[in-house]
Design a protein around this motif. Structure first.
Motif, PDB file in Angstrom:
ATOM      1  N   ASP A  36       1.322   6.187   3.469  1.00  0.00           N
ATOM      2  CA  ASP A  36       1.865   6.478   2.137  1.00  0.00           C
ATOM      3  C   ASP A  36       0.881   7.255   1.277  1.00  0.00           C
ATOM      4  O   ASP A  36       1.289   8.090   0.461  1.00  0.00           O
ATOM      5  CB  ASP A  36       2.293   5.183   1.449  1.00  0.00           C
ATOM      6  CG  ASP A  36       3.605   4.649   1.987  1.00  0.00           C
ATOM      7  OD1 ASP A  36       4.328   5.416   2.655  1.00  0.00           O
ATOM      8  OD2 ASP A  36       3.914   3.472   1.740  1.00  0.00           O
ATOM      9  N   TYR A  37      -0.423   6.990   1.426  1.00  0.00           N
ATOM     10  CA  TYR A  37      -1.408   7.797   0.696  1.00  0.00           C
ATOM     11  C   TYR A  37      -1.344   9.252   1.162  1.00  0.00           C
ATOM     12  O   TYR A  37      -1.452  10.175   0.367  1.00  0.00           O
ATOM     13  CB  TYR A  37      -2.825   7.253   0.877  1.00  0.00           C
ATOM     14  CG  TYR A  37      -3.177   6.112  -0.052  1.00  0.00           C
ATOM     15  CD1 TYR A  37      -3.026   6.233  -1.424  1.00  0.00           C
ATOM     16  CD2 TYR A  37      -3.676   4.918   0.443  1.00  0.00           C
ATOM     17  CE1 TYR A  37      -3.351   5.191  -2.281  1.00  0.00           C
ATOM     18  CE2 TYR A  37      -4.008   3.877  -0.392  1.00  0.00           C
ATOM     19  CZ  TYR A  37      -3.845   4.020  -1.749  1.00  0.00           C
ATOM     20  OH  TYR A  37      -4.162   2.985  -2.592  1.00  0.00           O
ATOM     21  N   ALA A  87      -0.265   1.757   4.345  1.00  0.00           N
ATOM     22  CA  ALA A  87      -0.901   2.283   3.135  1.00  0.00           C
ATOM     23  C   ALA A  87      -1.484   3.665   3.383  1.00  0.00           C
ATOM     24  O   ALA A  87      -1.321   4.574   2.554  1.00  0.00           O
ATOM     25  CB  ALA A  87      -1.997   1.327   2.656  1.00  0.00           C
ATOM     26  N   THR A 114      -2.361  -1.903   6.389  1.00  0.00           N
ATOM     27  CA  THR A 114      -3.352  -0.840   6.221  1.00  0.00           C
ATOM     28  C   THR A 114      -2.819   0.482   6.744  1.00  0.00           C
ATOM     29  O   THR A 114      -2.969   1.528   6.098  1.00  0.00           O
ATOM     30  CB  THR A 114      -4.659  -1.211   6.946  1.00  0.00           C
ATOM     31  OG1 THR A 114      -5.158  -2.427   6.394  1.00  0.00           O
ATOM     32  CG2 THR A 114      -5.697  -0.121   6.802  1.00  0.00           C
ATOM     33  N   TRP A 130       0.931  -1.609  -0.467  1.00  0.00           N
ATOM     34  CA  TRP A 130       0.570  -1.933   0.917  1.00  0.00           C
ATOM     35  C   TRP A 130      -0.909  -2.313   1.023  1.00  0.00           C
ATOM     36  O   TRP A 130      -1.275  -3.227   1.769  1.00  0.00           O
ATOM     37  CB  TRP A 130       0.863  -0.764   1.842  1.00  0.00           C
ATOM     38  CG  TRP A 130       2.296  -0.639   2.219  1.00  0.00           C
ATOM     39  CD1 TRP A 130       3.119   0.400   1.940  1.00  0.00           C
ATOM     40  CD2 TRP A 130       3.095  -1.582   2.948  1.00  0.00           C
ATOM     41  NE1 TRP A 130       4.368   0.154   2.447  1.00  0.00           N
ATOM     42  CE2 TRP A 130       4.379  -1.043   3.072  1.00  0.00           C
ATOM     43  CE3 TRP A 130       2.832  -2.829   3.504  1.00  0.00           C
ATOM     44  CZ2 TRP A 130       5.409  -1.705   3.733  1.00  0.00           C
ATOM     45  CZ3 TRP A 130       3.853  -3.486   4.161  1.00  0.00           C
ATOM     46  CH2 TRP A 130       5.115  -2.933   4.264  1.00  0.00           C
ATOM     47  N   ALA A 131      -1.773  -1.598   0.299  1.00  0.00           N
ATOM     48  CA  ALA A 131      -3.204  -1.911   0.347  1.00  0.00           C
ATOM     49  C   ALA A 131      -3.484  -3.304  -0.210  1.00  0.00           C
ATOM     50  O   ALA A 131      -4.308  -4.050   0.329  1.00  0.00           O
ATOM     51  CB  ALA A 131      -3.986  -0.854  -0.421  1.00  0.00           C
ATOM     52  N   ALA A 176       1.671   3.003  -1.605  1.00  0.00           N
ATOM     53  CA  ALA A 176       0.415   2.843  -0.881  1.00  0.00           C
ATOM     54  C   ALA A 176      -0.453   1.750  -1.495  1.00  0.00           C
ATOM     55  O   ALA A 176      -1.073   0.956  -0.770  1.00  0.00           O
ATOM     56  CB  ALA A 176      -0.335   4.171  -0.859  1.00  0.00           C
ATOM     57  N   THR A 177      -0.497   1.691  -2.809  1.00  0.00           N
ATOM     58  CA  THR A 177      -1.295   0.659  -3.474  1.00  0.00           C
ATOM     59  C   THR A 177      -0.724  -0.731  -3.202  1.00  0.00           C
ATOM     60  O   THR A 177      -1.480  -1.691  -3.000  1.00  0.00           O
ATOM     61  CB  THR A 177      -1.351   0.936  -4.984  1.00  0.00           C
ATOM     62  OG1 THR A 177      -1.867   2.250  -5.180  1.00  0.00           O
ATOM     63  CG2 THR A 177      -2.229  -0.063  -5.697  1.00  0.00           C
TER      64      THR A 177
END
Length: 96
Positions: free
Chosen positions: A69-70, A66, A63, A81-82, A78-79
């Motif tokens: 990265d976002y 993510a 989290t 990692w999420a 990021a997606t």
């Protein structure tokens, strides 16, 4: 940096297996290395099911990665990692 560590953790065992089995022929060595690399996620997910704190720890770390990265605008990373965070937290939740 964390993404590189995760990639190394997944790929290094397979590469080492292939290197150690090269004496049996490169075909066998590559297949064994691929098998080890492919089995690593299954072992990690089963570990999170058996030991829930591991799932919560991996979910929290994913989290944070993510969110970082976002913020930096890397939406693909990021997606990913999420998605990893959702899987880790779901595995930890199922084991209770």
């Amino acid at each position: 940096m964390l993404l590189a560590l995760v990639a190394a953790a997944c790929l290094v065992p397979g590469a080492l297996t292939a290197w150690l089995l090269r004496g049996h022929g490169w075909g066998v060595a590559v297949l064994a290395g691929f098998g080890v690399t492919a089995a690593f996620p299954a072992v990690l997910i089963s570990g999170m099911l058996v030991f829930p704190p591991l799932g919560y720890l991996i979910g929290a770390a994913a989290t944070l990665a993510a969110l970082r990265d976002y913020d930096s605008g890397r939406l693909g990373h990021a997606t990913t990692w999420a998605t990893g965070a959702v899987v880790a937290l779901a595995c930890a939740r199922w084991s209770r």
